[in-house]
Design a protein around this motif. Structure first.
Motif, short mmCIF file in Angstrom:
data_model
loop_
_atom_site.label_atom_id
_atom_site.label_comp_id
_atom_site.label_asym_id
_atom_site.label_seq_id
_atom_site.Cartn_x
_atom_site.Cartn_y
_atom_site.Cartn_z
N LYS A 48 0.81 -1.21 0.00
CA LYS A 48 0.00 0.00 0.00
C LYS A 48 0.85 1.27 0.00
O LYS A 48 0.35 2.34 -0.20
CB LYS A 48 -0.93 0.01 1.23
CG LYS A 48 -2.06 -0.97 1.16
CD LYS A 48 -3.10 -0.51 0.18
CE LYS A 48 -4.29 0.04 0.94
NZ LYS A 48 -5.33 0.49 0.04
N LYS A 56 -9.02 5.62 1.68
CA LYS A 56 -10.10 4.66 1.51
C LYS A 56 -10.57 4.73 0.06
O LYS A 56 -10.40 5.76 -0.60
CB LYS A 56 -11.25 4.89 2.50
CG LYS A 56 -11.89 6.24 2.44
CD LYS A 56 -12.94 6.38 3.53
CE LYS A 56 -13.56 7.76 3.49
NZ LYS A 56 -14.58 7.92 4.51
N GLU A 62 -14.51 1.64 -8.65
CA GLU A 62 -13.84 1.94 -7.39
C GLU A 62 -12.34 2.14 -7.62
O GLU A 62 -11.70 1.33 -8.28
CB GLU A 62 -14.08 0.81 -6.40
CG GLU A 62 -13.61 1.13 -5.00
CD GLU A 62 -14.03 0.08 -4.01
OE1 GLU A 62 -13.24 -0.87 -3.81
OE2 GLU A 62 -15.13 0.20 -3.44
N GLU A 85 -8.66 2.82 -5.68
CA GLU A 85 -7.90 2.80 -4.44
C GLU A 85 -6.67 3.68 -4.56
O GLU A 85 -6.03 3.99 -3.56
CB GLU A 85 -7.48 1.36 -4.10
CG GLU A 85 -8.66 0.48 -3.75
CD GLU A 85 -8.25 -0.91 -3.32
OE1 GLU A 85 -7.03 -1.19 -3.25
OE2 GLU A 85 -9.14 -1.70 -3.04
#
Length: 107
Positions: A11, A22, A30, A32
């Protein structure tokens, strides 16, 4: 190193990639993260178009490359996503993106 640490390590932001705190949903997809590594490939014409979009929307600054609006316009070009994506993104993420663009423009 435990497996959890490896997951967290993935990450960590890579150069030019902004990892969101988030997930963010835009037009049913979506996200990230957003990849701004395309900043390296921008041309003078790309920057002129970003400047034109910035001024056409009624913005003015003697140093536009330090403004959020200009930085997000450049980011849209670099990432290949619509300007609207950046208008809807959470503020904290918008500021991360601005900082990455300003850092690129000033290096």
């Amino acid at each position: 190193m435990p497996k959890v640490d490896n997951v967290l390590a993935e990450k960590v932001e890579k150069e030019g990639v902004i990892v969101f705190a988030k997930p963010f949903t835009f037009e049913g997809k979506e996200y990230e993260q957003i990849d701004l590594s395309g900043l390296e490939n921008l041309t003078g014409d790309d920057l002129l178009k970003a400047d034109q979009a910035y001024t056409a929307s009624g913005n003015y600054s003697p140093v536009p490359e330090l403004t959020l609006a200009y930085a997000l316009s450049v980011a849209a070009t670099a990432a290949g996503v619509p300007q609207e994506f950046f208008k809807r993104i959470p503020g904290k993420e918008a500021l991360k993106i601005k900082n990455e663009v300003v850092r690129f423009l000033n290096n």
